[in-house]
Structure formats: C-alpha cells, structure tokens
Design a protein around this motif. Sequence first.
Motif, mmCIF file in Angstrom:
data_model
loop_
_atom_site.group_PDB
_atom_site.id
_atom_site.type_symbol
_atom_site.label_atom_id
_atom_site.label_comp_id
_atom_site.label_asym_id
_atom_site.label_seq_id
_atom_site.Cartn_x
_atom_site.Cartn_y
_atom_site.Cartn_z
ATOM 1 N N ALA A 119 45.174 40.260 44.516
ATOM 2 C CA ALA A 119 45.312 40.546 43.092
ATOM 3 C C ALA A 119 44.123 39.942 42.350
ATOM 4 O O ALA A 119 43.744 38.796 42.585
ATOM 5 C CB ALA A 119 46.617 39.956 42.565
ATOM 6 N N HIS A 120 43.512 40.747 41.452
ATOM 7 C CA HIS A 120 42.318 40.278 40.749
ATOM 8 C C HIS A 120 42.176 40.998 39.413
ATOM 9 O O HIS A 120 42.773 42.046 39.186
ATOM 10 C CB HIS A 120 41.068 40.500 41.602
ATOM 11 N N ASN A 121 41.340 40.435 38.555
ATOM 12 C CA ASN A 121 40.965 41.118 37.324
ATOM 13 C C ASN A 121 39.510 41.554 37.422
ATOM 14 O O ASN A 121 38.861 41.381 38.472
ATOM 15 C CB ASN A 121 41.217 40.236 36.092
ATOM 16 N N HIS A 122 38.966 42.133 36.344
ATOM 17 C CA HIS A 122 37.584 42.608 36.373
ATOM 18 C C HIS A 122 36.708 41.968 35.303
ATOM 19 O O HIS A 122 35.493 41.990 35.432
ATOM 20 C CB HIS A 122 37.541 44.136 36.187
ATOM 21 N N THR A 123 37.308 41.457 34.249
ATOM 22 C CA THR A 123 36.617 40.902 33.075
ATOM 23 C C THR A 123 35.810 41.951 32.314
ATOM 24 O O THR A 123 35.065 41.609 31.396
ATOM 25 C CB THR A 123 35.708 39.694 33.427
ATOM 26 N N THR A 124 35.948 43.198 32.680
ATOM 27 C CA THR A 124 35.415 44.346 31.947
ATOM 28 C C THR A 124 36.362 45.506 32.208
ATOM 29 O O THR A 124 37.232 45.415 33.076
ATOM 30 C CB THR A 124 33.981 44.690 32.399
ATOM 31 N N TRP A 125 36.219 46.608 31.428
ATOM 32 C CA TRP A 125 37.096 47.748 31.704
ATOM 33 C C TRP A 125 36.701 48.397 33.024
ATOM 34 O O TRP A 125 35.554 48.290 33.472
ATOM 35 C CB TRP A 125 37.095 48.747 30.561
ATOM 36 N N ALA A 126 37.681 49.037 33.648
ATOM 37 C CA ALA A 126 37.448 49.653 34.956
ATOM 38 C C ALA A 126 38.313 50.893 35.108
ATOM 39 O O ALA A 126 39.425 50.947 34.583
ATOM 40 C CB ALA A 126 37.754 48.663 36.075
ATOM 41 N N VAL A 127 37.781 51.875 35.843
ATOM 42 C CA VAL A 127 38.509 53.111 36.139
ATOM 43 C C VAL A 127 38.245 53.468 37.598
ATOM 44 O O VAL A 127 37.100 53.396 38.065
ATOM 45 C CB VAL A 127 38.062 54.267 35.228
ATOM 46 N N ILE A 128 39.298 53.839 38.324
ATOM 47 C CA ILE A 128 39.187 54.287 39.714
ATOM 48 C C ILE A 128 39.812 55.668 39.810
ATOM 49 O O ILE A 128 40.937 55.873 39.335
ATOM 50 C CB ILE A 128 39.911 53.329 40.676
ATOM 51 N N VAL A 129 39.102 56.619 40.408
ATOM 52 C CA VAL A 129 39.662 57.957 40.630
ATOM 53 C C VAL A 129 39.366 58.394 42.059
ATOM 54 O O VAL A 129 38.403 57.948 42.680
ATOM 55 C CB VAL A 129 39.117 59.001 39.626
ATOM 56 N N GLY A 130 40.210 59.279 42.581
ATOM 57 C CA GLY A 130 40.083 59.699 43.959
ATOM 58 C C GLY A 130 39.147 60.889 44.139
ATOM 59 O O GLY A 130 39.095 61.792 43.306
ATOM 60 N N VAL A 131 38.425 60.886 45.248
ATOM 61 C CA VAL A 131 37.653 62.048 45.702
ATOM 62 C C VAL A 131 38.352 62.621 46.931
ATOM 63 O O VAL A 131 38.834 63.750 46.921
ATOM 64 C CB VAL A 131 36.187 61.678 45.999
ATOM 65 N N THR A 132 38.430 61.838 48.003
ATOM 66 C CA THR A 132 39.203 62.213 49.193
ATOM 67 C C THR A 132 39.928 60.971 49.695
ATOM 68 O O THR A 132 39.488 59.847 49.481
ATOM 69 C CB THR A 132 38.291 62.744 50.323
ATOM 70 N N GLY A 133 41.047 61.174 50.384
ATOM 71 C CA GLY A 133 41.814 60.056 50.902
ATOM 72 C C GLY A 133 42.706 59.433 49.841
ATOM 73 O O GLY A 133 42.830 59.947 48.724
ATOM 74 N N GLU A 134 43.344 58.315 50.199
ATOM 75 C CA GLU A 134 44.311 57.673 49.322
ATOM 76 C C GLU A 134 44.067 56.171 49.258
ATOM 77 O O GLU A 134 43.764 55.527 50.274
ATOM 78 C CB GLU A 134 45.745 57.915 49.817
ATOM 79 N N GLU A 135 44.231 55.619 48.044
ATOM 80 C CA GLU A 135 44.096 54.186 47.816
ATOM 81 C C GLU A 135 45.305 53.714 47.016
ATOM 82 O O GLU A 135 45.505 54.144 45.881
ATOM 83 C CB GLU A 135 42.806 53.892 47.058
ATOM 84 N N LEU A 136 46.113 52.845 47.600
ATOM 85 C CA LEU A 136 47.256 52.287 46.895
ATOM 86 C C LEU A 136 46.787 51.168 45.976
ATOM 87 O O LEU A 136 46.121 50.226 46.420
ATOM 88 C CB LEU A 136 48.288 51.745 47.886
ATOM 89 N N ASN A 137 47.124 51.278 44.689
ATOM 90 C CA ASN A 137 46.879 50.213 43.723
ATOM 91 C C ASN A 137 48.208 49.589 43.340
ATOM 92 O O ASN A 137 49.148 50.292 42.953
ATOM 93 C CB ASN A 137 46.208 50.767 42.467
ATOM 94 N N ARG A 138 48.294 48.265 43.438
ATOM 95 C CA ARG A 138 49.458 47.527 42.968
ATOM 96 C C ARG A 138 49.075 46.795 41.694
ATOM 97 O O ARG A 138 47.978 46.238 41.598
ATOM 98 C CB ARG A 138 49.942 46.539 44.028
ATOM 99 N N PHE A 139 49.969 46.785 40.717
ATOM 100 C CA PHE A 139 49.713 46.184 39.413
ATOM 101 C C PHE A 139 50.558 44.920 39.255
ATOM 102 O O PHE A 139 51.701 44.864 39.732
ATOM 103 C CB PHE A 139 50.045 47.164 38.293
ATOM 104 N N TYR A 140 49.997 43.922 38.542
ATOM 105 C CA TYR A 140 50.649 42.618 38.446
ATOM 106 C C TYR A 140 50.609 42.078 37.023
ATOM 107 O O TYR A 140 49.703 42.391 36.239
ATOM 108 C CB TYR A 140 49.940 41.589 39.348
ATOM 109 N N ASP A 141 51.572 41.211 36.736
ATOM 110 C CA ASP A 141 51.537 40.319 35.590
ATOM 111 C C ASP A 141 51.366 38.900 36.100
ATOM 112 O O ASP A 141 51.842 38.564 37.211
ATOM 113 C CB ASP A 141 52.850 40.393 34.791
#
Length: 200
Positions: free
Chosen positions: A98-120
């Motif tokens: 689990a991590h932050n970015h300290t800037t805005w970030a966007v991830i989008v798919g091209v091929t394959g799958e990436e699981l993103n888990r979100f946290y508080d």
Amino acid sequence: MDKKVIDKVEERRQAVDGAVADIRAIEARDGITRSSLAKIRQRLIQLAARTDLFTVEDFPPPEPGGKRQSCLYRLAEDEDHRYALYANSSLGGYATPAHNHTTWAVIVGVTGEELNRFYDRTAENGVREKGQHVVRAGSGVSFMPEDLHSIHIDAPLLNFHMYGLALEQLTRREFYKPELHAWDIFPPHTDIREARPARQ
C-alpha cells in the motif's frame, strides 16, 4: 529503420502528444479533482484503445529470471517534469505494498489485468482495505495525491500509468510495511526506459 516502423513511431508520438495536450487542458480548465481525474482517465482509455500502437513487442517486459518483473517506458514528460506518461510492461508475479503518490495519478489498461486495492489509514497509523478494482482494457483508476492503493499483477500485461509529476521527482512517496506496522519512503524507481522518439 523500416518505413512502416517509422510511420508507426510517428503515429504513436502524435497520439500520445494529442492525449497529453487534452489532459493539460483538462487540468487548466478544471484543476485536479476527482471529477477532472475521471475525465483524464477517460482520455487515457481512448489512447489505450489504440492497441495497434501499444504492443508487447513495442514495449517488452524484463527478461524472465531477472530481478524485476515489471518495467516502465517513458512515453511523455514535460520539460518541467509534469504530465509524465509511462507504459508499464510486466511479466506478472508482481505486487506493491500500500502506497501513496504525492501527486495525482491515473492507471488504465491496454492488455491484461491489474488488481488495484484501495485503503484508508487507520487511527493506529496502519491501513484498512476499503475496495478494489481490476484495471483492464476499457477501464482504469485514478488517485488524488494522498490516496492509498496497492497493485497486484498475476499474468503478463501492458498498461498506462500517468502522474502529475514524473516518478524521479517523487521523493516522499510513502509505503506501508505491515510486518513492522510502520511507514517508509519508496526508493527511486530504477527501471524507467526512454521511449519518447527523437523529434526532427
């Protein structure tokens, strides 16, 4: 270089330049909010749909058996290091804490799958999972600077990661060490490959 290859490189450059110009305009008009990030995400999904321009052959993952399972290709970055777009190419078998970015970030798919888990963050300065989303072709996720997530990749993929500021400039990104119940600072990314074509 073969003319077809030259033409493809130039078409890719124009497509990337057009998307980044649109994203600059979104931020200039709307600032950075969850709503404007949704617009940026949608514009990157449009770019990612050009699977003829973004293939594993163009952006191969690291060689099997090496230290890294994923690498980043720099597709765009302004002179002031803003609007940094990367192609992330992975063999699979890769995950982050689990991590932050300290800037805005966007991830989008091209091929394959990436699981993103979100946290508080918890009151005890730990993390609590609050949701998840699988990034694949036609979908994506977006984050404000303080948002927390982790990435989990089981099989080969290619996707886009875009940041408001280039990764090498993000010197205070935090990540959580569950075994120590403590936070630490991410070291600089060590495998960013230059993929911006030379301009004539």
